[in-house]
Scaffold this motif. Structure first.
Motif, PDB file in Angstrom:
ATOM      1  N   GLY A  52       0.594  -1.208   0.089  1.00 52.40           N
ATOM      2  CA  GLY A  52      -0.081   0.086   0.004  1.00 52.40           C
ATOM      3  C   GLY A  52       0.883   1.155   0.044  1.00 52.40           C
ATOM      4  O   GLY A  52       0.480   2.171  -0.644  1.00 52.40           O
ATOM      5  N   GLY A  53       2.037   1.392   0.874  1.00 55.72           N
ATOM      6  CA  GLY A  53       2.870   2.382   0.950  1.00 55.72           C
ATOM      7  C   GLY A  53       3.548   2.597  -0.470  1.00 55.72           C
ATOM      8  O   GLY A  53       3.531   3.566  -1.127  1.00 55.72           O
TER       9      GLY A  53
ATOM     10  N   SER B  63       7.577   8.868   5.156  1.00 50.26           N
ATOM     11  CA  SER B  63       6.878   8.853   3.914  1.00 50.26           C
ATOM     12  C   SER B  63       5.882   7.408   4.168  1.00 50.26           C
ATOM     13  O   SER B  63       6.288   6.593   5.060  1.00 50.26           O
ATOM     14  CB  SER B  63       7.753   8.597   2.906  1.00 50.26           C
ATOM     15  N   THR B  64       5.037   7.082   3.215  1.00 50.73           N
ATOM     16  CA  THR B  64       4.303   5.847   3.259  1.00 50.73           C
ATOM     17  C   THR B  64       5.051   4.713   3.191  1.00 50.73           C
ATOM     18  O   THR B  64       4.839   3.745   3.764  1.00 50.73           O
ATOM     19  CB  THR B  64       3.091   5.957   2.274  1.00 50.73           C
TER      20      THR B  64
ATOM     21  N   LEU C 201       2.343   1.580  -3.357  1.00 51.49           N
ATOM     22  CA  LEU C 201       1.179   2.163  -4.447  1.00 51.49           C
ATOM     23  C   LEU C 201       0.946   3.600  -4.232  1.00 51.49           C
ATOM     24  O   LEU C 201       0.627   4.142  -5.303  1.00 51.49           O
ATOM     25  CB  LEU C 201       0.075   1.144  -4.294  1.00 51.49           C
ATOM     26  N   THR C 202       0.908   3.906  -2.840  1.00 48.71           N
ATOM     27  CA  THR C 202       0.224   5.304  -2.690  1.00 48.71           C
ATOM     28  C   THR C 202       1.590   6.228  -3.115  1.00 48.71           C
ATOM     29  O   THR C 202       1.161   7.416  -3.763  1.00 48.71           O
ATOM     30  CB  THR C 202       0.326   5.586  -1.100  1.00 48.71           C
TER      31      THR C 202
ATOM     32  N   GLN D   7       3.969   8.930  10.392  1.00 54.03           N
ATOM     33  CA  GLN D   7       3.722   9.690   9.232  1.00 54.03           C
ATOM     34  C   GLN D   7       3.274  11.094   9.740  1.00 54.03           C
ATOM     35  O   GLN D   7       3.611  12.489   8.998  1.00 54.03           O
ATOM     36  CB  GLN D   7       2.488   9.189   8.569  1.00 54.03           C
TER      37      GLN D   7
ATOM     38  N   SER E  99       0.500   6.334  -6.958  1.00 50.38           N
ATOM     39  CA  SER E  99      -0.748   7.264  -7.223  1.00 50.38           C
ATOM     40  C   SER E  99      -1.554   6.894  -5.968  1.00 50.38           C
ATOM     41  O   SER E  99      -1.854   5.419  -6.063  1.00 50.38           O
ATOM     42  CB  SER E  99      -1.467   7.276  -8.436  1.00 50.38           C
ATOM     43  N   TRP E 100      -2.543   7.178  -5.416  1.00 53.91           N
ATOM     44  CA  TRP E 100      -3.344   6.767  -4.233  1.00 53.91           C
ATOM     45  C   TRP E 100      -4.440   5.912  -4.960  1.00 53.91           C
ATOM     46  O   TRP E 100      -5.143   5.100  -4.277  1.00 53.91           O
ATOM     47  CB  TRP E 100      -3.990   7.912  -3.322  1.00 53.91           C
ATOM     48  N   ARG E 101      -4.776   6.262  -6.324  1.00 52.68           N
ATOM     49  CA  ARG E 101      -5.759   5.576  -7.034  1.00 52.68           C
ATOM     50  C   ARG E 101      -5.223   3.994  -7.204  1.00 52.68           C
ATOM     51  O   ARG E 101      -6.448   3.413  -7.075  1.00 52.68           O
ATOM     52  CB  ARG E 101      -6.221   5.995  -8.207  1.00 52.68           C
ATOM     53  N   TRP E 102      -4.157   3.632  -7.051  1.00 51.23           N
ATOM     54  CA  TRP E 102      -3.638   2.390  -7.382  1.00 51.23           C
ATOM     55  C   TRP E 102      -4.051   1.558  -6.098  1.00 51.23           C
ATOM     56  O   TRP E 102      -4.152   0.250  -6.147  1.00 51.23           O
ATOM     57  CB  TRP E 102      -2.112   2.305  -7.626  1.00 51.23           C
ATOM     58  N   VAL E 103      -3.984   2.004  -5.019  1.00 54.09           N
ATOM     59  CA  VAL E 103      -4.534   1.494  -3.707  1.00 54.09           C
ATOM     60  C   VAL E 103      -6.074   0.754  -4.008  1.00 54.09           C
ATOM     61  O   VAL E 103      -6.144  -0.302  -3.346  1.00 54.09           O
ATOM     62  CB  VAL E 103      -4.491   2.391  -2.380  1.00 54.09           C
TER      63      VAL E 103
END
Length: 367
Positions: free
Chosen positions: A56-57, A198-199, A59-60, A192, A63-67
């Motif tokens: 998830g980190g 960072s994520t 992907l974020t 965070q 782009s957050w959309r990939w999550v």
């Protein structure tokens, strides 16, 4: 749209998780082989929790959309594999249920939602509102019991709850996920929001908890075989309490090595408790009700995590003052410690070694 997507995801999980657990418990006879299969199942699930944080980190960062989109791809691949690999079993006449207990499902869901909503809103509303919503939740729970008593096809046969080990396992499941996800939520906020990690850095830091995916199918079966489910679960809760307590004095200058004892012990504790709780919740339950037992356990895991998150959020909001975020985090971390100790107390009731159930005892649970 986000809320709708989360709702649909929850409905899908409610169908799949008990069914997947039921496939294992009905394929393997009760005993060491089923226990090992369940612990592999638990290790896979635990690995998903930890790997999900890391992926998830990543992907974020892209782009957050990939999550939200990546799980669609993964779910599609799993669906195709499941259709090809999971054997089809024709339902017998005895397996078919007459109708669906919609009223029972609505009342128990509403009761749980009201409890979580009450806890989340408690710091911001008048005490009278809190008492009212808690009372409404209790009324819905009583209504659920009344519906189940009269339903021709109840959502949960109330006689199943006469099994003390099953009840203890479900209470333990709520305590385990409530403490685990509550701790994880506060830790992510600390890393965070306060430390400005960072994520990707946060995901990598928490990935160490993923040792449970290795220990659950390797170490835990040996401990269960030697000491039994209850003792292993009890030990897991005690380790969890110690792990969360070690994180209580966290400071703004903490280095990652200072966090390592908590992260390692948390992974070990989850490995000791999660799989054996799955075994305990289905042990001694008739094959025809394995799906119901799996559904109860999944509901307990989910409700526990929601309640744990609500509690740590409420405490954090109530205590935090501008510029003193660390005080809020420390106060919120008390919740996982208390939840882990509560889980240990529940399991301590069943610590006395018991002989395996006789056929008569199993039939008594079926009444």
């Amino acid at each position: 749209m986000l809320i709708t997507a989360r709702f649909v995801t929850g409905v899908a999980a409610a169908f799949m998780t008990p069914a997947g657990l039921s496939i294992i418990t009905t394929t393997f006879a009760e005993g060491p082989m089923r226990n090992k299969a369940l612990l592999v199942y638990a290790g896979t699930a635990a690995g998903g929790f930890s790997l999900g944080m890391f992926v998830g980190g990543l992907l974020t960062a892209a782009s957050w959309r990939w999550v939200f989109f990546a799980p669609v791809i993964l779910a599609t691949a799993i669906l195709v594999a499941g259709v090809r690999l999971i054997p089809r079993v024709a339902a017998t006449r005895g397996d078919r249920r007459e109708g669906f207990d919609l009223a029972g499902a609505v009342t128990i869901t509403a009761a749980m939602l009201l409890v979580v909503l009450t806890v989340v809103r408690a710091p911001d509303v008048h005490l009278g509102w809190t008492a009212t919503t808690l009372g409404a939740s209790a009324a819905l729970l009583l209504a659920f019991v009344a519906i189940e008593r009269r339903s021709a096809a109840p959502l949960v046969r109330l006689g199943l709850l006469r099994s003390a080990p099953l009840v203890r396992a479900n209470l333990g499941a709520m305590a385990l996920t409530g403490s685990f996800f509550g701790f994880q939520f506060v830790t992510v906020l600390y890393l965070q929001e306060l430390r400005e990690w960072s994520t990707v850095e946060t995901g990598l830091a928490l990935m160490l908890v993923g040792i449970d995916s290795v220990l659950a199918p390797t170490l835990t079966p040996r401990l269960v075989e030697r000491w039994g489910n209850v003792r292993v679960i009890f030990g897991g809760f005690l380790l969890a309490a110690v792990a969360y307590a070690l994180f209580l004095p966290l400071g703004t200058d903490w280095t990652y090595p200072m966090m390592l004892p908590t992260l390692i012990l948390t992974g070990l504790a989850f490995a000791l408790a999660y799989g054996p709780l799955t075994i305990a919740a289905t042990d001694g339950v008739a094959e025809a009700e394995q799906g119901v037992a799996g559904g109860l356990l999944n509901s307990s895991f989910q409700f526990g995590s929601a309640l744990g998150l609500a509690l740590v959020t409420a405490v954090n909001v109530a205590v935090t003052e501008p510029g003193r975020e660390l005080d809020g985090y420390r106060a919120a971390l008390v919740v996982p410690v208390v939840a882990a100790l509560a889980g240990a107390a529940v399991m301590a009731v069943g610590l006395r070694r018991r002989a395996p159930r006789t056929q008569e005892e199993r039939e008594a649970v079926m009444v």
